[in-house]
Design a protein around this motif. Structure first.
Motif, PDB file in Angstrom:
ATOM      1  N   VAL A  49       0.758  -1.464  -0.485  1.00  0.00           N
ATOM      2  CA  VAL A  49       0.056   0.012   0.615  1.00  0.00           C
ATOM      3  C   VAL A  49       0.581   1.270   0.270  1.00  0.00           C
ATOM      4  CG1 VAL A  49      -2.099   1.713   1.295  1.00  0.00           C
ATOM      5  CG2 VAL A  49      -1.640  -1.166   1.231  1.00  0.00           C
ATOM      6  N   VAL A  50       0.820   2.426  -0.795  1.00  0.00           N
ATOM      7  CA  VAL A  50       1.500   3.882  -0.685  1.00  0.00           C
ATOM      8  C   VAL A  50       0.039   4.063  -0.257  1.00  0.00           C
ATOM      9  CG1 VAL A  50       2.210   5.055  -2.133  1.00  0.00           C
ATOM     10  CG2 VAL A  50       2.557   2.721  -2.759  1.00  0.00           C
ATOM     11  N   TYR A  51       0.655   4.963   0.187  1.00  0.00           N
ATOM     12  CA  TYR A  51      -0.457   6.885   1.042  1.00  0.00           C
ATOM     13  C   TYR A  51       0.688   7.644   0.626  1.00  0.00           C
ATOM     14  CZ  TYR A  51      -4.496   5.597   3.828  1.00  0.00           C
ATOM     15  OH  TYR A  51      -5.517   5.630   3.703  1.00  0.00           O
ATOM     16  N   ASN A  52      -0.249   8.312  -0.129  1.00  0.00           N
ATOM     17  CA  ASN A  52       0.325   9.830  -0.748  1.00  0.00           C
ATOM     18  C   ASN A  52       0.431  11.264   0.423  1.00  0.00           C
ATOM     19  OD1 ASN A  52       1.732   8.390  -2.289  1.00  0.00           O
ATOM     20  ND2 ASN A  52       1.741  10.226  -4.068  1.00  0.00           N
ATOM     21  N   PHE A  53      -0.371  10.760   1.747  1.00  0.00           N
ATOM     22  CA  PHE A  53      -1.194  12.258   1.853  1.00  0.00           C
ATOM     23  C   PHE A  53       0.093  13.006   2.118  1.00  0.00           C
ATOM     24  CE2 PHE A  53      -2.434  14.744   5.412  1.00  0.00           C
ATOM     25  CZ  PHE A  53      -2.978  15.442   4.837  1.00  0.00           C
TER      26      PHE A  53
END
Length: 524
Positions: free
Chosen positions: A361-365
């Motif tokens: 999972v890549v989270y960009n926030f």
């Protein structure tokens, strides 16, 4: 020392005069009353810092008084005093958010300890924190001025973060300026270390090197893969070590930290280079050579959009790296989260996702937050400094679908590796540079031909292949800013500098950008 006022309610208050006199000698003003009703009347007319409340009083009991008191003065600390050790009484008082609980017969030192713990703890903690940091200040300074290796540098950075967070938690932050100066000095020395070491790390197989971006999955994730036992690999873009330490406080309710480690991001410390390197297991020059159709030339365009546009093949890279590592039998899924709806969908589909062996999972926030802070005056107001930025990151995390997703993993007894692709630094000082239209827009590094720049405070790479970077023409060069410097063009120089000064950027060389967390968690 500040003079504190204490309200003490007890139907046998006359018997407590020795304790009241004792507290008076220690510098506290004590107002005695005989009942819960008198206590509430005193609170209506006077200001107190602390209330002592007897549990067994005629009329309004201690618990009944406490309930009314907390409705009107929810933040006023209360110490409940009782003769009884019955569990339900203790639970009722604790459930009403008392500050402490004392059982009769009372001891003067026991009372004083409770008062100091509640009223003076912040001052005492600040004094102890400042003294302890002063003792370590000299030791740290001597350590980073010696010739030390990558492990020692990571240890120094973690210690600096520890003290930064400790000082940030003190009321007056009186050592903050000293801390910032020491961090700046450490960064200057770290940049020299990178200048001396980085090329060897890339080119010498036997060099003493840290784990770098392209080694991360092979070293820290693949060894934990097991068929039928899902492993969640969560990459939060642009997450610094200090931000990890802040969100860790929430995660320890659900997970045990099995290993908190670190790795070094490759240069440039950007999404397009470092993250592609993580998922492919290759240096950027190797990606471009082996998979030219999957490597996008990092030039021109808007910085916020161009970086994410250069990371559209991560799932393919991950599949290929698994195959190369003889893990082709591992069932995997890949998920990129760019907005809250995608995050909610991930949570809703948890049961389907969790049937895989590897869930990436890549989270960009956090990266989007740093760009928003540059462009939005309101976000700058909310996060004016390092402390505010950490707080804003933590606030996002507390209310994010990512935390909901992690809670789901914990409920299922799952395993997690949390990491990032690079960190960021708050830039303060400009470096002039001139280049043509093909030069990329990043403020911390530039690549192109015929670059003209001030050679102070930069790391110059005239042979891109020596840094494992693509070379697009004969005179291609890469230039990285060091410490807290950023590139500025001479055209409209003052406007440019004022706009970008004090913003969070990445792409260059600093402790904050290069040394980043990789943490292994196991559900409690």
């Amino acid at each position: 020392m500040q003079k504190y006022s204490i309200l003490w309610a007890d139907d046998e208050i006359d018997l407590l005069k020795p304790y009241i006199l004792f507290l008076g000698q220690k510098g506290y003003d004590v107002t005695p009353v005989n009942s819960g009703a008198d206590a509430l009347e005193q609170l209506e007319n006077n200001t107190f810092d602390l209330v002592f409340l007897d549990e067994m009083m005629p009329g309004l009991t201690g618990l009944e008084t406490l309930a009314q008191l907390k409705q009107q003065w929810p933040n006023l600390p209360v110490v409940m005093i009782t003769k009884s050790e019955e569990e339900h009484i203790m639970e009722g008082a604790i459930g009403s958010k008392i500050a402490d609980y004392l059982i009769k017969p009372l001891n003067p030192n026991q009372i004083l300890l409770s008062v100091r713990k509640i009223l003076d703890s912040r001052r005492l903690v600040e004094e102890k924190t400042n003294l302890s940091y002063q003792q370590e200040f000299r030791q740290l300074s001597m350590q980073y001025q010696d010739r030390i290796g990558h492990e020692e540098w990571a240890d120094i950075y973690k210690k600096l973060i520890y003290w930064e967070l400790e000082i940030d938690a003190t009321p007056n932050k009186s050592m903050e300026e000293v801390m910032n100066m020491q961090k700046s000095e450490a960064n200057a020395n770290f940049c020299k270390f990178i200048e001396e070491s980085y090329e060897d790390w890339i080119n010498e197989p036997k060099a003493d090197k840290p784990i770098l971006s392209h080694m991360l999955l092979r070293k820290k994730v693949f060894p934990h893969l097991q068929q039928g036992n899902p492993l969640f690999f969560i990459l939060i873009d642009n997450l610094r070590f200090d931000q990890w330490k802040v969100i860790e406080r929430t995660l320890t309710d659900y997970f045990s930290v099995e290993e908190e480690s670190h790795y070094y991001s490759i240069l440039p410390t950007t999404t397009s280079f470092a993250r592609n390197s993580i998922f492919s297991g290759l240096l950027p020059a190797e990606i471009e050579r082996q998979y030219p159709r999957l490597w996008v030339h990092d030039i021109e365009g808007d910085q916020k959009n161009e970086e994410e546009g250069l990371n559209v093949h991560e799932e393919e890279f991950l599949q290929m790296q698994l195959q190369k590592s003889r893990l082709g039998n591992i069932k995997m899924s890949y998920h990129k989260i760019l907005n809250i709806n995608q995050g909610k969908n991930l949570v809703e589909n948890f049961n389907n996702i969790a049937t895989n062996d590897l869930i990436a999972v890549v989270y960009n926030f956090v990266d989007m937050l740093s760009h928003a802070r540059t462009d939005s005056a309101m976000i700058k107001e909310l996060a004016p400094d390092e402390s505010g930025y950490r707080s804003l990151t933590n606030s996002w995390f507390q209310h994010s679908p990512l935390l909901d997703f992690l809670k789901k993993i914990a409920e299922k007894g799952g395993r997690v590796v949390i990491t990032t692709d690079h960190g960021m630094i708050r830039v303060q000082k400009p470096v002039r540079i001139i280049g043509d239209r093909s030069v990329n827009t990043n403020l911390r590094y530039k690549q192109g031909k015929n670059l003209n720049f001030d050679e102070d405070h930069v790391l110059v790479c005239r042979r891109p292949e020596a840094f494992g970077l693509p070379k697009y023409n004969v005179s291609s060069a890469y230039v990285f800013t060091l410490e807290d410097y950023f590139f500025a063009y001479p055209n409209n120089y003052n406007y440019y500098v004022n706009y970008y000064k004090d913003t969070f950027q990445h792409g260059g060389v600093s402790l904050e950008e290069v040394i980043v967390p990789v943490v292994q968690l196991k559900a409690k």
